[in-house]
Design an enzyme around this catalytic site. Structure first.
Site: not given
Ligand code: AMP
Length: 177
Positions: A64, A101
């Site tokens: 995205r 995670e």
């Molecule tokens: P992180 O590496 O944990 O910061 O996760 C980021 C990526 O995971 C982003 O590019 C989002 O596309 C996706 N993502 C994580 N949590 C969500 C959520 N609650 N809703 C939508 N996309 C999420």
């Protein structure tokens, strides 16, 4: 950005419980993308928040982040660089593993995507734990790029991702939960 427009964008983001896994409240941005006026104002807002008017490259993260990154790059007259999941880019790459995670993930960038000293803005749809953005920022820095900042459409501030990316420059988000 006017507070009423921000409220409208916020109310257009759709919450989808238990997707893709139980316990996750997924922020579905597709209704915002489908609305031409809200899409344009979201892109403007993500650029405006950074205060950046000139940058060499905008990096967007699979998948995205490609939508936001490419639109931001076009507006700023910058080049667009994709950071992709492992194995998707056709040319020589530099990769990095990062912790999720549960388990690990890998992202890659083309070796010739960013020249040393080029200025770079990172863009993605959502900052959660910051693992993905932090990995992308490492790749940019390893290539010798000068990070001017990061801009996210959405930030889930309760997950603390901002701390993982703040070392690489200012962090901006349009909608915070
Ligand atoms: P992180 O590496 O944990 O910061 O996760 C980021 C990526 O995971 C982003 O590019 C989002 O596309 C996706 N993502 C994580 N949590 C969500 C959520 N609650 N809703 C939508 N996309 C999420």
């Amino acid at each position: 950005m006017a507070p009423d427009i921000l409220d409208l964008i916020r109310s257009t983001i759709r919450d989808v419980p238990d997707f893709p896994n139980p316990g996750i409240l997924f922020k579905d941005i597709t209704p915002v993308l489908a609305n031409p006026s809200l899409l344009a104002q979201t892109i403007d807002g993500m650029i405006e928040a950074t205060g950046i008017t000139q940058v060499d490259k905008v990096v967007g993260i699979d998948a995205r982040g490609f939508i936001f990154g490419a639109l931001i790059a076009e507006r700023l007259g910058a080049g667009f660089i994709p950071v992709r999941k492992k194995g998707k880019l056709p040319w020589q790459t530099r990769g990095i593993d990062y912790a999720l995670e549960y388990g690990t993930n890998s992202v890659e960038m083309h070796l010739d995507a960013i020249a040393p000293g080029e200025t770079v803005l990172l863009a993605d749809d959502l900052l959660a734990t910051g693992g993905t953005a932090g990995a992308a920022l490492h790749l940019i820095e390893q290539a010798g790029g000068k990070v001017l900042g990061s801009t996210f459409f959405i930030e889930l501030s309760f997950l603390g991702g901002r701390e993982k990316v703040a070392d690489s420059g200012p962090v901006h988000s349009l909608i915070t939960y």
